[in-house]
Design a protein around this motif. Structure first.
Motif, PDB file in Angstrom:
ATOM      1  N   ASN A  32      79.125  44.997  28.641  1.00 40.75           N
ATOM      2  CA  ASN A  32      78.625  43.620  28.420  1.00 40.75           C
ATOM      3  C   ASN A  32      77.425  43.213  28.718  1.00 40.75           C
ATOM      4  O   ASN A  32      77.172  42.913  29.830  1.00 40.75           O
ATOM      5  N   ALA A  33      76.262  42.872  28.172  1.00 37.25           N
ATOM      6  CA  ALA A  33      75.047  42.405  28.501  1.00 37.25           C
ATOM      7  C   ALA A  33      74.769  41.071  28.169  1.00 37.25           C
ATOM      8  O   ALA A  33      73.730  40.651  28.236  1.00 37.25           O
ATOM      9  N   ALA A  34      75.918  40.286  27.924  1.00 35.13           N
ATOM     10  CA  ALA A  34      75.713  38.589  28.005  1.00 35.13           C
ATOM     11  C   ALA A  34      75.703  37.968  29.082  1.00 35.13           C
ATOM     12  O   ALA A  34      76.613  37.490  29.746  1.00 35.13           O
ATOM     13  N   VAL A  35      74.598  38.288  29.743  1.00 39.78           N
ATOM     14  CA  VAL A  35      73.976  37.775  30.895  1.00 39.78           C
ATOM     15  C   VAL A  35      73.845  36.379  31.133  1.00 39.78           C
ATOM     16  O   VAL A  35      73.340  35.716  29.904  1.00 39.78           O
ATOM     17  N   VAL A  36      73.879  35.496  32.141  1.00 46.53           N
ATOM     18  CA  VAL A  36      73.552  34.176  31.862  1.00 46.53           C
ATOM     19  C   VAL A  36      71.961  33.763  31.585  1.00 46.53           C
ATOM     20  O   VAL A  36      71.843  32.733  31.030  1.00 46.53           O
ATOM     21  N   ASP A  37      71.065  34.620  32.089  1.00 48.97           N
ATOM     22  CA  ASP A  37      69.597  34.411  31.705  1.00 48.97           C
ATOM     23  C   ASP A  37      69.499  34.122  30.123  1.00 48.97           C
ATOM     24  O   ASP A  37      68.762  33.509  29.508  1.00 48.97           O
ATOM     25  N   PHE A  76      82.904  40.444  24.289  1.00 49.84           N
ATOM     26  CA  PHE A  76      82.222  40.254  25.784  1.00 49.84           C
ATOM     27  C   PHE A  76      83.077  40.399  26.781  1.00 49.84           C
ATOM     28  O   PHE A  76      82.909  39.949  27.734  1.00 49.84           O
ATOM     29  N   CYS A  77      84.343  41.155  26.560  1.00 49.57           N
ATOM     30  CA  CYS A  77      85.343  41.301  27.748  1.00 49.57           C
ATOM     31  C   CYS A  77      86.209  42.485  27.276  1.00 49.57           C
ATOM     32  O   CYS A  77      86.167  43.006  26.483  1.00 49.57           O
ATOM     33  N   MET A  78      87.004  42.548  28.091  1.00 55.33           N
ATOM     34  CA  MET A  78      88.476  43.471  28.046  1.00 55.33           C
ATOM     35  C   MET A  78      89.738  43.052  27.981  1.00 55.33           C
ATOM     36  O   MET A  78      90.566  43.855  28.099  1.00 55.33           O
ATOM     37  N   THR A  79      89.706  42.032  27.426  1.00 56.98           N
ATOM     38  CA  THR A  79      91.236  41.087  27.461  1.00 56.98           C
ATOM     39  C   THR A  79      91.703  40.857  26.010  1.00 56.98           C
ATOM     40  O   THR A  79      92.730  40.444  26.111  1.00 56.98           O
ATOM     41  N   VAL A  80      90.975  41.295  25.053  1.00 58.51           N
ATOM     42  CA  VAL A  80      91.328  40.916  23.660  1.00 58.51           C
ATOM     43  C   VAL A  80      92.535  41.649  23.439  1.00 58.51           C
ATOM     44  O   VAL A  80      93.758  40.967  22.925  1.00 58.51           O
ATOM     45  N   ALA A 317      74.990  51.863  33.547  1.00 59.73           N
ATOM     46  CA  ALA A 317      76.061  52.906  34.063  1.00 59.73           C
ATOM     47  C   ALA A 317      77.652  52.335  33.785  1.00 59.73           C
ATOM     48  O   ALA A 317      78.413  53.031  33.339  1.00 59.73           O
ATOM     49  N   CYS A 318      77.724  51.026  33.887  1.00 55.58           N
ATOM     50  CA  CYS A 318      79.138  50.591  33.914  1.00 55.58           C
ATOM     51  C   CYS A 318      78.891  49.006  33.340  1.00 55.58           C
ATOM     52  O   CYS A 318      78.043  48.403  32.793  1.00 55.58           O
ATOM     53  N   GLY A 319      79.808  48.104  33.960  1.00 59.86           N
ATOM     54  CA  GLY A 319      79.680  46.765  33.497  1.00 59.86           C
ATOM     55  C   GLY A 319      78.542  45.977  34.382  1.00 59.86           C
ATOM     56  O   GLY A 319      78.479  46.177  35.327  1.00 59.86           O
ATOM     57  N   LEU A 320      77.713  45.395  33.363  1.00 53.99           N
ATOM     58  CA  LEU A 320      76.385  44.776  34.245  1.00 53.99           C
ATOM     59  C   LEU A 320      77.035  43.247  34.727  1.00 53.99           C
ATOM     60  O   LEU A 320      77.931  42.498  34.021  1.00 53.99           O
ATOM     61  N   SER A 321      76.706  43.055  35.847  1.00 49.56           N
ATOM     62  CA  SER A 321      76.902  41.679  36.382  1.00 49.56           C
ATOM     63  C   SER A 321      76.141  40.506  35.598  1.00 49.56           C
ATOM     64  O   SER A 321      75.114  40.761  35.163  1.00 49.56           O
ATOM     65  N   THR A 322      76.698  39.515  35.288  1.00 53.16           N
ATOM     66  CA  THR A 322      76.152  38.483  34.367  1.00 53.16           C
ATOM     67  C   THR A 322      75.076  37.809  35.175  1.00 53.16           C
ATOM     68  O   THR A 322      74.384  37.111  34.539  1.00 53.16           O
ATOM     69  N   SER A 323      74.985  38.056  36.474  1.00 55.28           N
ATOM     70  CA  SER A 323      73.671  37.514  36.999  1.00 55.28           C
ATOM     71  C   SER A 323      72.510  38.236  36.938  1.00 55.28           C
ATOM     72  O   SER A 323      71.361  38.275  37.520  1.00 55.28           O
ATOM     73  N   SER A 324      72.725  39.506  36.461  1.00 59.97           N
ATOM     74  CA  SER A 324      71.406  40.732  36.345  1.00 59.97           C
ATOM     75  C   SER A 324      70.242  39.845  35.420  1.00 59.97           C
ATOM     76  O   SER A 324      70.363  39.288  34.353  1.00 59.97           O
ATOM     77  N   PRO A 325      69.107  39.733  36.294  1.00 65.27           N
ATOM     78  CA  PRO A 325      67.899  39.125  35.547  1.00 65.27           C
ATOM     79  C   PRO A 325      67.418  39.722  34.345  1.00 65.27           C
ATOM     80  O   PRO A 325      67.316  41.043  34.200  1.00 65.27           O
ATOM     81  N   ILE A 326      67.190  39.070  33.193  1.00 62.08           N
ATOM     82  CA  ILE A 326      66.601  39.336  32.171  1.00 62.08           C
ATOM     83  C   ILE A 326      65.595  40.114  32.241  1.00 62.08           C
ATOM     84  O   ILE A 326      65.384  41.201  31.431  1.00 62.08           O
ATOM     85  N   GLU A 327      64.838  40.064  33.336  1.00 66.07           N
ATOM     86  CA  GLU A 327      63.376  40.745  33.471  1.00 66.07           C
ATOM     87  C   GLU A 327      63.925  42.006  33.821  1.00 66.07           C
ATOM     88  O   GLU A 327      63.065  43.101  33.100  1.00 66.07           O
ATOM     89  N   ASN A 328      64.672  42.449  34.624  1.00 72.91           N
ATOM     90  CA  ASN A 328      65.229  44.017  34.805  1.00 72.91           C
ATOM     91  C   ASN A 328      65.617  44.547  33.506  1.00 72.91           C
ATOM     92  O   ASN A 328      65.367  45.805  33.405  1.00 72.91           O
TER      93      ASN A 328
END
Length: 339
Positions: A32-37, A76-80, A317-328
């Motif tokens: 899921n790429a719904a990061v905080v940024d 945006f998750c694996m709990t549905v 590769a796998c689950g993105l951290s929600t703190s991943s910067p949008i610039e990256n």
């Protein structure tokens, strides 16, 4: 200028046909790429978007527009699945994804088998299918509906440590439970497809060689993944499968799984995997640690290495951290699109 649409590019790649360049996607679910940024920039926020189909669709579109990933991914998750099947869910916050607070059953022998058709009307399933329908109106961008795989779904309703032990000690009930959740996943997948999902992505993080071991991987993971994938294929829909961890112990089983593309963790050498099994369509596998903590130049160089290895579909590769910067994320996707 791109010669074909993102949807056509992904379809051609999954069908092993020529394309103008590599697709770059992030399917949703575990990936899921719904990061905080993205959320703070666009104003469509989690956890509210987990249960609001309009917000879910808007956020999925935000992710694609802002990061450059060439798909709409949901949920945006694996709990549905676990929620519908009865487990207690913590829906998290802006920074933290939902997680299972408590599994509903202590043992595989105590699972309550509910009517699947009734369950399809429960939880967030309607929210997700409505969001898929809204997103499908943009015919150029593929909508990817993400499922939690059979083994991971089963151990989201039975205490995980107990479940893993009972795969060996109570095979009759373990198979019954896994077959039940697979039947549920099949019907859920069909609803996603009927609502507009173009591709189904399955992530089964418990189904690894490291957790199950080779024997149980073959006996359970391959069996139930193929049951699920074959049913999805009957609808004419393509399937991406993500397997976590180091696959060395089980890589001989991978060609036996009927998916259209295999996505892996960063530790897996995809070029060697494809050299060994050239029939595979490979996807991945840029380190999500790098995307979170690295600088832009290192992200670009790592992306170039993936392109040089001729990976078929480029993705985290796998689950993105929600703190991943949008610039990256933007540097990652932009470099792929530069060919």
């Amino acid at each position: 200028m791109d010669l074909i649409s993102p949807k056509e590019r992904l379809f051609r790649t999954l069908d092993k046909k020529e394309t103008d360049r590599k697709p770059i996607i992030c399917p949703g679910g575990m990936m899921n790429a719904a990061v905080v940024d993205v959320m703070t920039k666009c104003g469509h926020l989690l956890p509210k978007a987990h249960s609001d189909d309009t917000l879910m669709a808007q956020l999925s579109k935000d992710v694609s527009d802002e990061t450059g990933f060439e798909n709409y991914g949901l949920p945006f998750c694996m709990t549905v699945e676990a929620e519908v099947l009865g487990s207690e869910i913590d829906f998290g916050s802006l920074e933290c994804e939902p997680k299972i607070k408590k599994e509903v059953f202590p043992h595989v022998s105590e699972v309550d088998y509910k009517d699947i058709n009734k369950m399809l009307k429960e939880g967030r399933i309607e929210t997700i299918t409505n969001a898929a329908y809204k997103l499908s109106k943009n015919s150029d961008v593929p909508v990817i509906g993400s499922l939690t795989g059979p083994i991971s779904t089963a151990d989201s309703i039975v205490d995980p440590m107990t479940f893993l032990k009972e795969l060996r000690k109570d095979k009759e009930n373990a198979n019954k439970v896994t077959d039940y959740v697979t039947d549920f996943l099949i019907e859920y997948a069909k609803q996603l497809i009927e609502s507009g999902a173009d591709v189904i992505s399955i992530a089964d993080p418990t189904a690894t060689g490291e957790i199950l071991g080779p024997k149980m991987f073959g006996e359970y993971a391959v069996k139930y993944l193929n049951k699920l994938i074959d049913a999805i294929h009957e609808t004419g829909t393509r399937v991406i499968l993500h397997i976590c961890g180091n696959m060395k112990k089980v890589d001989n089983y991978i060609p036996l799984i009927h998916m259209d593309a295999i996505s892996t963790d960063a530790m897996v050498n995809l070029s060697l995997l494809k050299e060994k099994y050239p029939q595979l369509t490979t996807m991945g596998n840029l380190s999500t640690y790098l995307l979170e903590s690295g600088d832009r130049e290192h992200v670009i160089k790592a992306t170039e290495r993936l392109l040089a290895k001729n990976i078929d579909i480029i993705a985290p590769a796998c689950g993105l951290s929600t703190s991943s910067p949008i610039e990256n994320l933007q540097a990652f996707t932009r470099r792929v699109k530069e060919k």
